[in-house]
Scaffold this motif. Structure first.
Motif, PDB file in Angstrom:
ATOM      1  N   SER A   8     -10.617  45.537  17.778  1.00 48.81           N
ATOM      2  CA  SER A   8     -11.169  44.838  18.939  1.00 48.81           C
ATOM      3  C   SER A   8     -12.643  44.539  18.681  1.00 48.81           C
ATOM      4  O   SER A   8     -13.271  45.148  17.809  1.00 48.81           O
ATOM      5  CB  SER A   8     -11.021  45.696  20.196  1.00 48.81           C
ATOM      6  OG  SER A   8     -11.845  46.856  20.098  1.00 48.81           O
ATOM      7  N   GLU A   9     -13.188  43.615  19.465  1.00 48.52           N
ATOM      8  CA  GLU A   9     -14.600  43.247  19.306  1.00 48.52           C
ATOM      9  C   GLU A   9     -15.505  44.473  19.453  1.00 48.52           C
ATOM     10  O   GLU A   9     -16.420  44.689  18.652  1.00 48.52           O
ATOM     11  CB  GLU A   9     -14.977  42.196  20.347  1.00 48.52           C
ATOM     12  CG  GLU A   9     -16.442  41.813  20.346  1.00 48.52           C
ATOM     13  CD  GLU A   9     -16.848  41.047  19.092  1.00 48.52           C
ATOM     14  OE1 GLU A   9     -17.996  41.218  18.627  1.00 48.52           O
ATOM     15  OE2 GLU A   9     -16.001  40.288  18.572  1.00 48.52           O
TER      16      GLU A   9
ATOM     17  N   THR B 248     -14.723  47.742  19.143  1.00 50.15           N
ATOM     18  CA  THR B 248     -14.535  48.720  18.063  1.00 50.15           C
ATOM     19  C   THR B 248     -15.123  48.215  16.757  1.00 50.15           C
ATOM     20  O   THR B 248     -15.774  48.959  16.018  1.00 50.15           O
ATOM     21  CB  THR B 248     -13.036  49.026  17.867  1.00 50.15           C
ATOM     22  OG1 THR B 248     -12.487  49.508  19.099  1.00 50.15           O
ATOM     23  CG2 THR B 248     -12.839  50.068  16.782  1.00 50.15           C
TER      24      THR B 248
ATOM     25  N   ARG C 250     -13.212  42.584  12.730  1.00 51.87           N
ATOM     26  CA  ARG C 250     -12.419  41.878  13.750  1.00 51.87           C
ATOM     27  C   ARG C 250     -11.217  41.219  13.093  1.00 51.87           C
ATOM     28  O   ARG C 250     -10.097  41.256  13.623  1.00 51.87           O
ATOM     29  CB  ARG C 250     -13.282  40.803  14.437  1.00 51.87           C
ATOM     30  CG  ARG C 250     -14.279  41.314  15.425  1.00 51.87           C
ATOM     31  CD  ARG C 250     -13.632  41.680  16.773  1.00 51.87           C
ATOM     32  NE  ARG C 250     -13.198  40.490  17.488  1.00 51.87           N
ATOM     33  CZ  ARG C 250     -11.926  40.227  17.845  1.00 51.87           C
ATOM     34  NH1 ARG C 250     -10.972  41.084  17.539  1.00 51.87           N
ATOM     35  NH2 ARG C 250     -11.617  39.132  18.503  1.00 51.87           N
TER      36      ARG C 250
END
Length: 247
Positions: A125-126, A128, A120
């Motif tokens: 992204s959270e 991914t 992160r």
């Protein structure tokens, strides 16, 4: 391990997913640079020794004995120092890896969250980041955490014996140049030839090490050449005084 947060982590502190290749290359370059510097040490220390003895005596046996003794002592000292240093580093790395393995066994969910946070912080992204963390954990959790958190490859830790051997070899190769330069020419040419050979060799090693390190070659060459010339000038003066006084 301490939990990573978005406020105390940065891209400069954490490795990029592709960094293992860059780290491997950097490691090889560091070893090469260390070898060049070891050779430089061998050149300067042996040159100073044999020039000092040659200034005090024209006896080839005396110069040879001093040169070989200096080469041997220097190579052993370099090898022992490198072995101790790398062994200490390896012990620390193994302790960190053991701690990481223990934490993975005791707190797998926390470690997964920590790995997710690392990615992160890299800008993912959270969703991914968690997917990446989950897939890496499923593949090899220990290797994933060792790489991302510790920047270590558990299967490729530095070998202290290799370090000691390479250090001794590089020093020996460097030391051989001034030793041969002072033994091969006629007596009257020994010191001038050695001065020239050593300064040229130092210019080469200074240039190579600076390019490997990405620094200014001129400055690096000037430093090592001036330092080598000063070392030989000082030992030559001491040798002259010793020869004149009969010490």
């Amino acid at each position: 391990m301490a939990e990573s947060t978005g406020t105390d982590a940065s891209d400069s502190d954490l490795p990029h997913p592709h960094e293992p290749h860059d780290t491997s290359l950097a490691s090889r370059l560091n070893w090469l640079r260390a070898g060049v510097l070891g050779a430089n040490d061998g050149i300067v220390s042996t040159a100073g020794l044999v020039v000092g003895v040659a200034a005090a005596s024209t006896e080839t046996s005396a110069i040879l004995t001093a040169g070989v003794a200096g080469l041997t002592a220097g190579a052993i000292s370099m090898a022992v120092g490198e072995y101790v240093s790398v062994s200490t580093q390896r012990d620390s790395e193994q302790a960190l890896l053991a701690k990481e393995r223990r934490e993975l066994a005791e707190e797998p969910e926390f470690e997964l969250a920590e790995l997710t946070q690392i990615y992160r912080d890299k800008g993912l992204s959270e969703e991914t980041a968690r997917t990446v963390a989950l897939e890496l954990t499923a593949h090899d959790a220990f290797a994933a955490h060792a790489e991302a958190e510790l920047r270590l490859d558990p299967g490729d830790l530095t070998n202290p014996w290799h370090a000691a051997l390479s250090s001794a070899v590089s020093f020996t190769l460097g030391a051989l140049l001034p030793l041969l330069a002072i033994l091969l020419p006629p007596v009257s040419w020994r010191i001038p030839v050695t001065f020239v050979a050593v300064l040229v060799a130092l210019a080469v090693t200074g240039s190579v090490s600076s390019r490997l390190g990405g620094s200014n070659p001129r400055r690096a060459v000037l430093r090592v050449v001036v330092g080598g010339a000063l070392a030989m000038a000082v030992t030559y003066g001491i040798g002259q005084l010793a020869g004149v006084s009969g010490i």
